[in-house]
Write a protein that holds these residues in place. Sequence first.
Motif, short mmCIF file in Angstrom:
data_model
loop_
_atom_site.label_atom_id
_atom_site.label_comp_id
_atom_site.label_asym_id
_atom_site.label_seq_id
_atom_site.Cartn_x
_atom_site.Cartn_y
_atom_site.Cartn_z
N ARG A 142 -4.99 6.55 5.85
CA ARG A 142 -5.90 5.99 6.66
C ARG A 142 -5.68 6.51 8.13
O ARG A 142 -5.83 5.84 8.90
N GLY A 143 -5.44 7.34 8.32
CA GLY A 143 -4.98 7.88 9.70
C GLY A 143 -3.76 7.77 10.39
O GLY A 143 -3.31 8.07 11.14
N PHE A 144 -2.80 6.93 9.66
CA PHE A 144 -1.31 6.54 10.02
C PHE A 144 -0.60 7.58 9.35
O PHE A 144 -0.49 8.00 8.23
N THR A 145 0.40 8.09 10.08
CA THR A 145 1.46 9.09 9.62
C THR A 145 2.64 8.34 9.01
O THR A 145 3.32 7.76 9.57
N THR B 5 8.37 4.82 7.39
CA THR B 5 8.02 4.34 8.48
C THR B 5 6.62 4.53 8.84
O THR B 5 6.28 5.50 8.36
N VAL B 6 5.93 3.89 9.84
CA VAL B 6 4.60 4.32 10.20
C VAL B 6 4.59 4.61 11.65
O VAL B 6 4.91 3.65 12.53
N ASN B 7 4.16 5.91 12.02
CA ASN B 7 3.77 6.33 13.14
C ASN B 7 5.10 6.11 14.13
O ASN B 7 5.26 5.67 15.15
N GLY B 8 6.17 6.24 13.33
CA GLY B 8 7.68 6.30 14.09
C GLY B 8 8.29 4.98 14.27
O GLY B 8 9.02 4.65 14.98
N GLU C 107 0.78 -1.12 0.11
CA GLU C 107 -0.20 -0.02 -0.01
C GLU C 107 0.88 1.26 -0.05
O GLU C 107 0.80 2.25 -0.70
N VAL C 108 1.91 1.31 0.84
CA VAL C 108 2.93 2.29 0.73
C VAL C 108 3.56 2.59 -0.70
O VAL C 108 3.78 3.75 -1.03
#
Length: 296
Positions: free
Chosen positions: A200-203, A260-263, A154-155
């Motif tokens: 979808r709400g993830f940084t 990275t996803v949420n750090g 997806e990324v």
Amino acid sequence: MSVLLAWMAVSIVPAQACVGLDCDGPDVTIGQGSLTAAYLEQASGGLMIASNAAPVDHPYTYQLSHPCVVDDRENGGCRSSDFRQCPAFPGRVVEDLVPERRRLALPTPDGTTRTIDGFPTNGAAVGTPVGPWIVGARQCIDITALNPPPSPAEVFSYFQRLPLPTLTTQHQPPGDGLAGLPVIFYTDSPTTQTFTVDIRGFTVVIQATAQQFTWHTGDPTGQIVTTDPGQPYPAQTIEHDYRSGTYTAYLTVTWGATFTVNGSAPADVPGTTTTDGPPVTFDVRQARTVLTNPYD
């Protein structure tokens, strides 16, 4: 960002999450401040697992609310101050939530509908929620399946559509070249760039890096492929000999990335993408010897 905020953000940011991009992802539906689910099942250890994959003719639909959301709805303010710490599992999203269920209209042999406990459907179609929400016991619920962290694939779909820079081809001599004297190529454009994307709400932070440089020389000899951006004279690393004529060159860059996803710890984006830089046209002239009289 807490796990709770990560899923609550879905209710307030989906319109902004994919500005300029086509978004694909799980079907995550938001009610009045609650995350909806098609099915809840008991797992080992007393944990409930929510999903959108319900058995055929399952009699309920669910909404999962933070205790404050339930208090505010029922009492006009949050009174749930005893926040619980749910167990943490790698790669899972587990939150302290209040499950609420609502009856669904089920089919009958005679073509009408019914509910699991006889609550009247008043002719509602099969699968339609009927009656009030039934509040269940507050507990830790695994909601990963409702909005899982973005997968590498997806990324990658986002990475392919990012506005990656187009690198400019520089050449020396900066004006006309001379046949028999190599033309030097290099680029002084940035070869790394960082993008922050809301998926979808993830940084998600994507660090793009130029991995390969394909120099289209514009003559029949074809291309020069390197892993470095070149350097100007006198530290040049990329040269090409031309016959006299007019040529148009440009640079194709192959980009790779980590994310990275949420750090989280960085992971590789599973694929590459390319950009073509603007073309540059130059002449290569043939130098001719001319006899002169040094005494003139």
